[in-house]
Design a protein around this motif. Structure first.
Motif, mmCIF file in Angstrom:
data_model
loop_
_atom_site.group_PDB
_atom_site.id
_atom_site.type_symbol
_atom_site.label_atom_id
_atom_site.label_comp_id
_atom_site.label_asym_id
_atom_site.label_seq_id
_atom_site.Cartn_x
_atom_site.Cartn_y
_atom_site.Cartn_z
ATOM 1 N N CYS A 1 21.775 63.113 86.521
ATOM 2 C CA CYS A 1 20.922 62.284 85.663
ATOM 3 C C CYS A 1 20.489 61.006 86.371
ATOM 4 C CB CYS A 1 21.695 61.906 84.396
ATOM 5 S SG CYS A 1 22.369 63.311 83.496
ATOM 6 N N PHE A 2 19.186 60.746 86.358
ATOM 7 C CA PHE A 2 18.600 59.551 86.963
ATOM 8 C C PHE A 2 17.939 58.698 85.878
ATOM 9 C CE2 PHE A 2 18.528 62.823 90.228
ATOM 10 C CZ PHE A 2 19.087 62.158 91.313
ATOM 11 N N ALA A 3 18.201 57.406 85.905
ATOM 12 C CA ALA A 3 17.546 56.481 84.968
ATOM 13 C C ALA A 3 16.101 56.273 85.403
ATOM 14 C CB ALA A 3 18.287 55.151 84.944
ATOM 15 N N ILE A 4 15.203 56.341 84.439
ATOM 16 C CA ILE A 4 13.784 56.074 84.701
ATOM 17 C C ILE A 4 13.409 54.704 84.149
ATOM 18 C CG2 ILE A 4 11.411 56.823 84.217
ATOM 19 C CD1 ILE A 4 12.976 58.629 86.187
ATOM 20 N N ASP A 5 13.849 54.405 82.940
ATOM 21 C CA ASP A 5 13.619 53.074 82.377
ATOM 22 C C ASP A 5 14.734 52.734 81.404
ATOM 23 O OD1 ASP A 5 12.978 53.997 79.678
ATOM 24 O OD2 ASP A 5 11.022 54.545 80.441
ATOM 25 N N GLY A 6 14.896 51.455 81.138
ATOM 26 C CA GLY A 6 15.930 50.994 80.229
ATOM 27 C C GLY A 6 17.312 51.151 80.845
ATOM 28 N N GLU A 7 18.297 51.338 79.970
ATOM 29 C CA GLU A 7 19.682 51.581 80.389
ATOM 30 C C GLU A 7 20.156 52.857 79.699
ATOM 31 O OE1 GLU A 7 22.233 48.185 80.001
ATOM 32 O OE2 GLU A 7 20.703 46.845 80.805
ATOM 33 N N PRO A 8 19.579 53.998 80.112
ATOM 34 C CA PRO A 8 19.838 55.243 79.396
ATOM 35 C C PRO A 8 21.234 55.799 79.651
ATOM 36 C CG PRO A 8 18.563 55.706 81.349
ATOM 37 C CD PRO A 8 18.687 54.201 81.251
ATOM 38 N N ARG A 9 21.684 56.522 78.639
ATOM 39 C CA ARG A 9 22.944 57.264 78.725
ATOM 40 C C ARG A 9 22.678 58.667 78.190
ATOM 41 N NH1 ARG A 9 27.565 54.333 79.566
ATOM 42 N NH2 ARG A 9 28.841 55.668 78.227
#
Length: 151
Positions: A102-110
């Motif tokens: 999993c790669f973050a694209i925007d924000g602080e995703p989980r």
């Protein structure tokens, strides 16, 4: 991105015992650290695929997706999908397990409560995949390409 790009990952995942999800994740973290140049390069290839329209062209937000390749002898019987998520996807079962990068694209995703990086699900596990706090681009690896939607 194609199977040749991640051949060493496919070879390694094929050796993992996905019934021991904790150990499988620890082994992935050790062999392919999320911060490593190699793993981040895979993320760059996936982002480029989204930008040029070769990845995640199906569906609509909160979940866009594409099959990168089907399972075959050349891929150690693993299939790969790319998914761009910023919400919930469909409830499904992993008959033989699932390995996600999993790669973050925007924000602080989980993803299902997990930070960017590796997530492993064991054989027979079931979930409603959910990204909260931003958007993630996820590489899904499925033994035998197997998953079942729950109605």
């Amino acid at each position: 991105m194609n199977s040749d790009t991640i051949k060493d990952l496919l070879d390694f995942v094929a050796t993992l015992d996905l019934s021991d999800t904790k150990s499988a994740k620890e082994q992935l973290d050790a062999k392919f650290p999320f911060e490593s140049e190699q793993v981040q390069a895979w993320g760059g290839l996936m982002r480029a695929g989204v930008e040029d329209g070769t990845l995640c062209g199906n569906g609509e937000p909160p979940m866009q997706y594409s099959r990168i390749f089907k399972n075959s002898a050349e891929t150690n019987d693993l299939s790969a999908d790319a998914v761009l998520m910023n919400g919930a996807g469909p409830n499904h079962i992993h008959p033989q397990g699932e390995v996600d990068l999993c790669f973050a694209i925007d924000g602080e995703p989980r993803f299902d409560g997990n930070d960017p990086g590796w997530t492993v699900y064991g054989a027979g596990s079931q979930h409603i995949p959910t990204v909260k706090g931003g958007t993630m681009l996820i590489l899904y690896l499925l033994p035998d390409g197997a998953f079942e939607f729950v109605k």
